[in-house]
Design a protein around this motif. Sequence first.
Motif, PDB file in Angstrom:
ATOM      1  N   LEU A  16      -4.308 -12.815  -4.039  1.00 53.40           N
ATOM      2  CA  LEU A  16      -4.234 -11.409  -3.648  1.00 53.40           C
ATOM      3  C   LEU A  16      -5.109 -11.135  -2.419  1.00 53.40           C
ATOM      4  N   MET A  17      -6.251 -11.790  -2.379  1.00 58.00           N
ATOM      5  CA  MET A  17      -7.143 -11.598  -1.238  1.00 58.00           C
ATOM      6  C   MET A  17      -6.514 -12.150   0.035  1.00 58.00           C
ATOM      7  N   GLU A  18      -5.796 -13.254  -0.110  1.00 56.17           N
ATOM      8  CA  GLU A  18      -5.190 -13.879   1.064  1.00 56.17           C
ATOM      9  C   GLU A  18      -3.986 -13.084   1.564  1.00 56.17           C
ATOM     10  N   HIS A  19      -3.121 -12.644   0.649  1.00 57.09           N
ATOM     11  CA  HIS A  19      -1.858 -12.026   1.060  1.00 57.09           C
ATOM     12  C   HIS A  19      -1.927 -10.494   1.074  1.00 57.09           C
ATOM     13  N   ASP A  48     -14.517  -4.883 -14.124  1.00 57.81           N
ATOM     14  CA  ASP A  48     -14.848  -3.457 -14.119  1.00 57.81           C
ATOM     15  C   ASP A  48     -14.774  -2.863 -12.713  1.00 57.81           C
ATOM     16  N   ASP A  49     -13.664  -3.165 -12.038  1.00 58.37           N
ATOM     17  CA  ASP A  49     -13.460  -2.647 -10.683  1.00 58.37           C
ATOM     18  C   ASP A  49     -11.961  -2.666 -10.390  1.00 58.37           C
ATOM     19  N   SER A  50     -11.500  -1.765  -9.547  1.00 58.06           N
ATOM     20  CA  SER A  50     -10.078  -1.747  -9.192  1.00 58.06           C
ATOM     21  C   SER A  50      -9.672  -2.967  -8.396  1.00 58.06           C
ATOM     22  N   LEU A  51     -10.593  -3.540  -7.631  1.00 54.63           N
ATOM     23  CA  LEU A  51     -10.432  -4.772  -6.849  1.00 54.63           C
ATOM     24  C   LEU A  51      -9.440  -4.625  -5.699  1.00 54.63           C
ATOM     25  N   PHE A  52      -8.185  -4.230  -5.992  1.00 48.07           N
ATOM     26  CA  PHE A  52      -7.172  -4.056  -4.948  1.00 48.07           C
ATOM     27  C   PHE A  52      -6.458  -2.718  -5.194  1.00 48.07           C
ATOM     28  N   VAL A  53      -6.376  -1.929  -4.136  1.00 45.21           N
ATOM     29  CA  VAL A  53      -5.741  -0.610  -4.266  1.00 45.21           C
ATOM     30  C   VAL A  53      -4.554  -0.541  -3.313  1.00 45.21           C
ATOM     31  N   PRO A  61      -8.424  -4.729  -0.440  1.00 42.00           N
ATOM     32  CA  PRO A  61      -9.534  -5.038  -1.358  1.00 42.00           C
ATOM     33  C   PRO A  61     -10.588  -3.933  -1.343  1.00 42.00           C
ATOM     34  N   THR A  62     -11.178  -3.723  -2.497  1.00 36.30           N
ATOM     35  CA  THR A  62     -12.306  -2.816  -2.591  1.00 36.30           C
ATOM     36  C   THR A  62     -13.557  -3.520  -2.056  1.00 36.30           C
ATOM     37  N   ALA A  63     -14.632  -2.775  -1.955  1.00 40.80           N
ATOM     38  CA  ALA A  63     -15.894  -3.371  -1.505  1.00 40.80           C
ATOM     39  C   ALA A  63     -16.341  -4.482  -2.459  1.00 40.80           C
ATOM     40  N   ARG A  64     -16.132  -4.236  -3.753  1.00 42.12           N
ATOM     41  CA  ARG A  64     -16.497  -5.261  -4.753  1.00 42.12           C
ATOM     42  C   ARG A  64     -15.662  -6.523  -4.555  1.00 42.12           C
ATOM     43  N   ALA A  65     -14.369  -6.386  -4.290  1.00 42.06           N
ATOM     44  CA  ALA A  65     -13.502  -7.537  -4.058  1.00 42.06           C
ATOM     45  C   ALA A  65     -13.933  -8.304  -2.807  1.00 42.06           C
ATOM     46  N   GLN A  66     -14.291  -7.569  -1.751  1.00 40.09           N
ATOM     47  CA  GLN A  66     -14.738  -8.242  -0.530  1.00 40.09           C
ATOM     48  C   GLN A  66     -16.037  -9.014  -0.762  1.00 40.09           C
ATOM     49  N   GLN A  67     -16.873  -8.484  -1.638  1.00 42.92           N
ATOM     50  CA  GLN A  67     -18.121  -9.172  -1.973  1.00 42.92           C
ATOM     51  C   GLN A  67     -17.838 -10.460  -2.750  1.00 42.92           C
TER      52      GLN A  67
END
Length: 312
Positions: A16-19, A48-53, A61-67
């Motif tokens: 998901l992060m890649e595409h 406990d985060d949306s991760l991708f919106v 990605p959310t800030a948490r996902a980027q981290q």
Amino acid sequence: MLKQMDLNLLKVFDALMEHQHLTRAAESIHLSQSAMSHALARLRTQLDDSLFVRAQTGMKPTARAQQLAPVIRHALRSLEVGLQPPEPFDPGSSDRTFRLSAIDYFEFLLLPELAGHLQQCAPQVRVQVDLLPAWVPEDALESGEIDAVVSVSGHQNVSGRLTRTPWLQERLVGLTSLTSTIAPELTLPEFARVPQVQIDVFSSGFGGLDAWLEAEGIQRNLVMTALSYSVAARVVEKTGYLLCVPERIGRILVQMLALRQVHLPSVLPQFDIELITHPRFAATPAHSWFIEVLRQVGDQLDGRGASHSGSA
């Protein structure tokens, strides 16, 4: 957290992060769109985060996902590297040292043959041979300090944790000087009476002969013990005493010295030479190659093996 995490979900996150698109990410890791949606829901719950919106062009990605992204990408790449099958062993270029703990039989008979084989197919490989002690060095086999033990079956107690592979079979023949008065063929009583030289039991590994004789109530006339085949053979060349040796070694000694062969009683036991290894290294390419080379060298003693090969 890690105990509860399904590691497959990390692949979902990375895709998901890649595409940054649910359908394309699902296709890249061969999941259906519904399975991908379900996996994302699990990820969101566990982290406990949306991760991708949703965004105008896919999912962001959310800030948490980027981290988390570089950490998860590094972990996955490390796993990919670590789980790769081991590289094939290249004997032609390797300078590895293989170590053996062996009875004197191996050093006298097989080490020269092994050296010739390695000279052709693995010229930089080194071999170190130590005399086998009174016990099988299981700790050294387990740690990899020793690659294999060469012994006579029944010579020592061998742990059930080790792998025993039959290698060669030997029968004993007698040697004496060309001028000796010992008969060319001996009955069992004659064998027990003639003066004999023996090889030290632990260096030779063939102490089973005296164990068998003792069980039969027979004691042979031993007058001298030597530490090596070559020294013992020189003693009988000078004295006319009898020396019992494995048949293959006997063939070499009669070519080296003024000796003749004596036929021993057929009831004397035969002996099995075995390779003892640790199962920890059974699938290691270098270890597997070396054990196969030892087998080939043993086969070639009697003309059963193929010619030298760079792949073995």
